[in-house]
Structure formats: C-alpha cells, structure tokens
Design a protein around this motif. Sequence first.
Motif, PDB file in Angstrom:
ATOM      1  N   LEU A  49     -20.645  -0.966 117.610  1.00  0.00           N
ATOM      2  CA  LEU A  49     -20.343  -0.071 116.473  1.00  0.00           C
ATOM      3  C   LEU A  49     -19.844   1.246 117.275  1.00  0.00           C
ATOM      4  O   LEU A  49     -19.145   2.162 116.967  1.00  0.00           O
ATOM      5  CB  LEU A  49     -21.344   0.168 115.645  1.00  0.00           C
ATOM      6  N   HIS A  85     -16.426   1.047 118.924  1.00  0.00           N
ATOM      7  CA  HIS A  85     -15.172   1.284 117.904  1.00  0.00           C
ATOM      8  C   HIS A  85     -15.219   2.307 117.228  1.00  0.00           C
ATOM      9  O   HIS A  85     -14.020   2.936 117.193  1.00  0.00           O
ATOM     10  CB  HIS A  85     -15.272  -0.305 117.098  1.00  0.00           C
ATOM     11  N   ASN A  86     -16.178   2.366 116.479  1.00  0.00           N
ATOM     12  CA  ASN A  86     -16.154   3.882 115.668  1.00  0.00           C
ATOM     13  C   ASN A  86     -16.432   5.144 116.403  1.00  0.00           C
ATOM     14  O   ASN A  86     -15.643   6.252 116.263  1.00  0.00           O
ATOM     15  CB  ASN A  86     -17.412   3.685 114.616  1.00  0.00           C
TER      16      ASN A  86
END
Length: 149
Positions: free
Chosen positions: A45, A48-49
């Motif tokens: 997470l 990616h984010n």
Amino acid sequence: MTHHVIATPLTQSAKPSVFMELLPIMATVLVAFLVIGIALPVLPLHVHNGLGYGPFIVGLVAGSQFAASLLSRFWSGRICDAQGPKRAVLLGLAGATGAGLLYLLSLAFANPVASVAVLLAGRLEGSASAELVAVLHAACRIVGRALER
C-alpha cells in the motif's frame, strides 16, 4: 547417628515439562517473525499509494524478503554453528530492529527512488535477520524431540 540419603530418579511430576522448557524459545521465534512479518501487508500500500509505483516495484519490494531468505539461509546456519544459537538470535533480533529503523528512515525521503532503495535495504536486512531466528526455530524442534524421549 548417620543418615543415608538415597538418590532416586525424578518422578514424572518433578521433571520440567517439555512445554515449559521450550516456551522461551517459542516465544522468541514468535516475536521475531511477528515483527518481521507485520510490515508485509502495509508495504504494498505504501509503495503503490504513497510512492506512486506500479505492480512491478510493489512485487519487487514484497518479494525481496523471500529472495533474500534463500540467499541468507546458509550464512545464518553457519553463524549458528560457529557462534552458537544465542549469538545468532541476538544478531537476528538486532538485525530486525535495524530493518525497522530502515523502514522508518525510508519515510524521510521525498524522492521515491531513494525511499524504495532504503525500503529494499530494510527488507533484505529483515530477511537475513529472520533466517537467524529461523535457525533457532529448527533447533527448537530438535531439542523438543530430544526432550520427549
């Protein structure tokens, strides 16, 4: 008057149980793997984010720990054999602490490339540390079988 003391073998109830003998070892292994594995669901997470990378880099960061495990397994066994399991576990726990600090350090970089590089270094160090503790887990199983006899 002389008293004679006759030594008798320990009865089953006086012997320490196998569970109580292995409890500190099992607790150490549990804590080590919990500390090392707890970051696994959060890392993809973040990469990616938070850093904006795609699936390939996310997979590289997540999978790097397993690749490093394969590479460091023989090294950790050699350390345990040469320096003893206590030293191996202490090195492993210190390495796990260092890996956590590298995870935190990666958050300080504004440059995503530098952040991922430090994150990868933390994953590699964490994996090598886990292997040192995994050697203890293997020794725990061997000792457990010996105590059951």
